[in-house]
Scaffold this motif. Structure first.
Motif, PDB file in Angstrom:
ATOM      1  N   SER A  41      -8.240  -3.133 -27.245  1.00 34.55           N
ATOM      2  CA  SER A  41      -7.073  -3.150 -28.116  1.00 34.55           C
ATOM      3  C   SER A  41      -5.783  -2.877 -27.359  1.00 34.55           C
ATOM      4  O   SER A  41      -4.718  -3.179 -27.866  1.00 34.55           O
ATOM      5  CB  SER A  41      -7.243  -2.119 -29.234  1.00 34.55           C
ATOM      6  N   SER A  42      -5.866  -2.314 -26.203  1.00 38.81           N
ATOM      7  CA  SER A  42      -4.638  -2.010 -25.496  1.00 38.81           C
ATOM      8  C   SER A  42      -4.672  -2.579 -24.082  1.00 38.81           C
ATOM      9  O   SER A  42      -5.716  -2.953 -23.562  1.00 38.81           O
ATOM     10  CB  SER A  42      -4.418  -0.498 -25.449  1.00 38.81           C
ATOM     11  N   SER A  43      -3.506  -2.623 -23.481  1.00 38.73           N
ATOM     12  CA  SER A  43      -3.414  -3.146 -22.122  1.00 38.73           C
ATOM     13  C   SER A  43      -4.080  -2.197 -21.119  1.00 38.73           C
ATOM     14  O   SER A  43      -4.542  -2.627 -20.074  1.00 38.73           O
ATOM     15  CB  SER A  43      -1.951  -3.368 -21.748  1.00 38.73           C
ATOM     16  N   VAL A  44      -4.153  -0.917 -21.453  1.00 44.07           N
ATOM     17  CA  VAL A  44      -4.815   0.047 -20.584  1.00 44.07           C
ATOM     18  C   VAL A  44      -6.294  -0.294 -20.462  1.00 44.07           C
ATOM     19  O   VAL A  44      -6.866  -0.297 -19.374  1.00 44.07           O
ATOM     20  CB  VAL A  44      -4.624   1.485 -21.117  1.00 44.07           C
ATOM     21  N   GLU A  45      -6.908  -0.602 -21.596  1.00 40.54           N
ATOM     22  CA  GLU A  45      -8.326  -0.966 -21.580  1.00 40.54           C
ATOM     23  C   GLU A  45      -8.536  -2.273 -20.842  1.00 40.54           C
ATOM     24  O   GLU A  45      -9.507  -2.428 -20.099  1.00 40.54           O
ATOM     25  CB  GLU A  45      -8.856  -1.060 -23.010  1.00 40.54           C
ATOM     26  N   LYS A  46      -7.627  -3.223 -21.017  1.00 34.88           N
ATOM     27  CA  LYS A  46      -7.733  -4.502 -20.309  1.00 34.88           C
ATOM     28  C   LYS A  46      -7.612  -4.284 -18.806  1.00 34.88           C
ATOM     29  O   LYS A  46      -8.382  -4.862 -18.026  1.00 34.88           O
ATOM     30  CB  LYS A  46      -6.646  -5.460 -20.789  1.00 34.88           C
TER      31      LYS A  46
END
Length: 156
Positions: A41-46
């Motif tokens: 859901s977030s760019s951090v996870e990506k």
């Protein structure tokens, strides 16, 4: 003996690599194969997923490199074992006396070298001891008188 153990280790590493590839493929799929996919859901996870994928790729490369090295090492070990077997069988023939003479010459040269090194070190130790005792005992020095040179004892 050792080859069987290392082959099992290689096979388990290959299985682990395949499992990792399948897990990555399941993460990249859109969930049609029945695997549960968590959508980041977030760019951090990506970013974390990308870094983990890069890390997995580098580990896979390292694994293949180490696997190749292991194969080369095993091949070299096999060659050396064959040479040892051949050399061991050759010692029962007439060439065994030549090998023993060569070993004797090697041993003799090694003993001579050790004796020389010991003599040099003994001389150095004695010279150091004399230099340390020189202020107390005295020294032999050279004095010049006109054209002549004379050895003179200087008291300590």
């Amino acid at each position: 003996k050792d080859k069987g153990v290392s082959k099992e280790a290689i096979e388990s590493n290959e299985k682990r690599g395949k499992n990792q590839e399948q897990a990555r493929a399941g993460m990249a799929s859109d969930g049609k194969e029945g695997t549960a996919k968590s959508v980041p859901s977030s760019s951090v996870e990506k970013n974390r997923i990308k870094s983990l994928e890069k890390q997995a790729a580098s580990l896979k490369e390292e694994n293949t490199h180490l696997h190749d090295q292991l194969k080369k090492t095993q091949a070299a070990c096999d060659v050396l074992e064959e040479q040892v077997k051949r050399d061991g069988a050759g010692n029962n023939t007439g060439s065994g006396s030549e090998v023993s003479r060569a070993l004797d010459n090697t041993r003799m040269s090694f003993v001579v070298q050790l004796a020389k090194e010991h003599a040099v070190m003994s001389r150095e130790i004695k010279m150091r001891q004399l230099q340390e005792d020189a202020p107390r005992l005295g020294t032999l020095s050279v004095q010049r008188k006109g054209i002549d040179v004379q050895e003179v004892w200087e008291n300590g």
